[in-house]
Motif scaffolding. Structure first.
Motif, mmCIF file in Angstrom:
data_model
loop_
_atom_site.group_PDB
_atom_site.id
_atom_site.type_symbol
_atom_site.label_atom_id
_atom_site.label_comp_id
_atom_site.label_asym_id
_atom_site.label_seq_id
_atom_site.Cartn_x
_atom_site.Cartn_y
_atom_site.Cartn_z
ATOM 1 N N HIS A 160 0.837 -1.191 0.000
ATOM 2 C CA HIS A 160 0.000 0.000 0.000
ATOM 3 C C HIS A 160 0.874 1.244 0.000
ATOM 4 C CE1 HIS A 160 0.809 -0.285 4.338
ATOM 5 N NE2 HIS A 160 0.582 1.020 4.364
ATOM 6 N N GLY A 161 0.400 2.267 -0.637
ATOM 7 C CA GLY A 161 1.117 3.519 -0.699
ATOM 8 C C GLY A 161 2.381 3.501 -1.539
ATOM 9 N N ALA A 162 2.705 2.374 -2.164
ATOM 10 C CA ALA A 162 3.914 2.267 -2.974
ATOM 11 C C ALA A 162 3.799 3.131 -4.228
ATOM 12 C CB ALA A 162 4.172 0.817 -3.365
ATOM 13 N N THR A 163 4.934 3.680 -4.662
ATOM 14 C CA THR A 163 4.954 4.483 -5.881
ATOM 15 C C THR A 163 5.673 3.729 -6.987
ATOM 16 O OG1 THR A 163 7.011 5.557 -5.215
ATOM 17 C CG2 THR A 163 4.946 6.648 -4.576
ATOM 18 N N ASN A 164 5.462 4.194 -8.200
ATOM 19 C CA ASN A 164 6.092 3.612 -9.382
ATOM 20 C C ASN A 164 5.745 2.132 -9.564
ATOM 21 O OD1 ASN A 164 7.504 4.061 -11.724
ATOM 22 N ND2 ASN A 164 9.442 3.365 -10.855
ATOM 23 N N VAL A 165 4.498 1.791 -9.290
ATOM 24 C CA VAL A 165 3.973 0.439 -9.422
ATOM 25 C C VAL A 165 3.424 0.274 -10.844
ATOM 26 C CG1 VAL A 165 2.192 -1.154 -8.571
ATOM 27 C CG2 VAL A 165 3.359 0.389 -6.985
ATOM 28 N N THR A 166 3.521 -0.924 -11.406
ATOM 29 C CA THR A 166 2.935 -1.196 -12.715
ATOM 30 C C THR A 166 1.646 -1.987 -12.528
ATOM 31 O OG1 THR A 166 5.075 -1.188 -13.820
ATOM 32 C CG2 THR A 166 3.269 -2.328 -14.951
ATOM 33 N N TYR A 167 0.545 -1.460 -13.044
ATOM 34 C CA TYR A 167 -0.729 -2.168 -13.036
ATOM 35 C C TYR A 167 -0.904 -2.833 -14.394
ATOM 36 C CZ TYR A 167 -2.694 -0.180 -8.722
ATOM 37 O OH TYR A 167 -2.949 0.151 -7.423
ATOM 38 N N THR A 168 -1.314 -4.094 -14.399
ATOM 39 C CA THR A 168 -1.640 -4.814 -15.618
ATOM 40 C C THR A 168 -3.055 -5.334 -15.470
ATOM 41 O OG1 THR A 168 0.663 -5.459 -15.912
ATOM 42 C CG2 THR A 168 -0.980 -6.708 -17.145
ATOM 43 N N VAL A 169 -3.912 -4.952 -16.397
ATOM 44 C CA VAL A 169 -5.327 -5.325 -16.347
ATOM 45 C C VAL A 169 -5.656 -6.091 -17.617
ATOM 46 C CG1 VAL A 169 -7.685 -4.452 -16.199
ATOM 47 C CG2 VAL A 169 -5.834 -3.220 -15.032
ATOM 48 N N GLY A 170 -6.150 -7.309 -17.473
ATOM 49 C CA GLY A 170 -6.517 -8.125 -18.623
ATOM 50 C C GLY A 170 -7.998 -8.433 -18.604
ATOM 51 N N PHE A 171 -8.607 -8.438 -19.770
ATOM 52 C CA PHE A 171 -10.036 -8.745 -19.862
ATOM 53 C C PHE A 171 -10.374 -9.152 -21.289
ATOM 54 C CE2 PHE A 171 -9.324 -4.274 -20.515
ATOM 55 C CZ PHE A 171 -10.096 -3.960 -21.622
ATOM 56 N N THR A 172 -11.506 -9.798 -21.447
ATOM 57 C CA THR A 172 -12.013 -10.164 -22.757
ATOM 58 C C THR A 172 -13.072 -9.151 -23.158
ATOM 59 O OG1 THR A 172 -11.555 -12.482 -22.364
ATOM 60 C CG2 THR A 172 -13.169 -11.976 -24.091
ATOM 61 N N ALA B 203 -9.787 3.209 -10.538
ATOM 62 C CA ALA B 203 -9.158 2.580 -9.375
ATOM 63 C C ALA B 203 -9.768 3.163 -8.104
ATOM 64 C CB ALA B 203 -7.656 2.833 -9.409
ATOM 65 N N PRO B 204 -9.530 2.512 -6.959
ATOM 66 C CA PRO B 204 -10.066 3.036 -5.710
ATOM 67 C C PRO B 204 -9.441 4.387 -5.355
ATOM 68 C CG PRO B 204 -8.636 1.150 -5.300
ATOM 69 C CD PRO B 204 -8.777 1.279 -6.775
ATOM 70 N N ALA B 205 -10.163 5.168 -4.574
ATOM 71 C CA ALA B 205 -9.658 6.458 -4.103
ATOM 72 C C ALA B 205 -8.291 6.258 -3.464
ATOM 73 C CB ALA B 205 -10.622 7.062 -3.104
ATOM 74 N N GLY B 206 -7.393 7.186 -3.719
ATOM 75 C CA GLY B 206 -6.036 7.085 -3.198
ATOM 76 C C GLY B 206 -5.057 6.536 -4.207
ATOM 77 N N THR B 207 -5.550 5.860 -5.242
ATOM 78 C CA THR B 207 -4.706 5.399 -6.343
ATOM 79 C C THR B 207 -4.470 6.598 -7.250
ATOM 80 O OG1 THR B 207 -5.754 3.233 -6.282
ATOM 81 C CG2 THR B 207 -4.517 3.784 -8.276
ATOM 82 N N VAL C 174 2.213 3.972 -11.359
ATOM 83 C CA VAL C 174 1.016 4.175 -10.533
ATOM 84 C C VAL C 174 1.421 4.271 -9.064
ATOM 85 C CG1 VAL C 174 -1.213 3.170 -9.844
ATOM 86 C CG2 VAL C 174 -0.364 2.868 -12.191
ATOM 87 N N THR C 175 0.683 5.074 -8.287
ATOM 88 C CA THR C 175 0.825 5.107 -6.832
ATOM 89 C C THR C 175 -0.355 4.356 -6.238
ATOM 90 O OG1 THR C 175 1.964 7.227 -6.875
ATOM 91 C CG2 THR C 175 0.938 6.589 -4.792
ATOM 92 N N ASN C 176 -0.057 3.363 -5.393
ATOM 93 C CA ASN C 176 -1.109 2.555 -4.774
ATOM 94 C C ASN C 176 -1.906 3.333 -3.739
ATOM 95 O OD1 ASN C 176 -0.736 0.126 -6.076
ATOM 96 N ND2 ASN C 176 0.637 -0.703 -4.545
ATOM 97 N N ALA C 177 -3.118 2.879 -3.507
ATOM 98 C CA ALA C 177 -3.979 3.393 -2.443
ATOM 99 C C ALA C 177 -3.522 2.802 -1.106
ATOM 100 C CB ALA C 177 -5.426 3.007 -2.727
ATOM 101 N N SER C 178 -4.303 3.041 -0.069
ATOM 102 C CA SER C 178 -4.003 2.493 1.250
ATOM 103 C C SER C 178 -4.237 0.985 1.284
ATOM 104 C CB SER C 178 -4.877 3.177 2.298
ATOM 105 O OG SER C 178 -6.238 2.967 1.991
ATOM 106 N N ALA C 179 -3.819 0.334 2.372
ATOM 107 C CA ALA C 179 -3.931 -1.124 2.509
ATOM 108 C C ALA C 179 -5.387 -1.572 2.539
ATOM 109 C CB ALA C 179 -3.220 -1.578 3.781
#
Length: 120
Positions: A1-13, A34-38, A92-97
């Motif tokens: 939580h709260g980490a910066t420089n994170v990579t989000y990967t989202v897959g869907f059909t 994304a949730p508030a805080g992201t 990406v910057t993560n939201a809280s835990a």
């Protein structure tokens, strides 16, 4: 939580496909909420990529919107119905835990699809 420089990967059909445009930039969009805080990166281009596993890969276009907030809208080329799409967003910057949910919609299907994950 709260980490910066994170990579989000989202897959869907893509149930209904994404229409319009060409092999580089189309008239269709993918919106990820994304949730508030992201915080998605303010300058999301050109690092954000969208990949249709069958046909193409593209960097995001200048019309990508939402950088600096928790909502990112990305233009995409055409995608056939039932194709799998992967969106990769670095910086990406993560939201809280806790348990969190991303919501994905497309311009061809505005029904929000929830994707649950957990931040520790």
């Amino acid at each position: 939580h709260g980490a910066t420089n994170v990579t989000y990967t989202v897959g869907f059909t893509v149930a209904n496909g994404l229409f319009g445009g060409n092999s580089q930039v189309g008239g269709s969009t993918v919106t990820i909420t994304a949730p508030a805080g992201t915080i998605f990166p303010t300058n999301a281009c050109p690092e954000v990529s969208v990949r249709d596993d069958t046909y193409w890969t593209t960097g995001c276009a200048i019309t990508t919107t939402g950088g600096g907030t928790n909502v990112l809208t990305i233009p995409t080329p055409q995608v056939q119905p039932k194709d799998h799409v992967t969106v990769t967003i670095p910086g990406v910057t993560n939201a809280s835990a806790g348990s969190k949910t991303l919501h994905v919609t497309t311009s061809s299907d505005a029904t929000s699809v929830p994707l649950t994950y957990h931040l520790t």
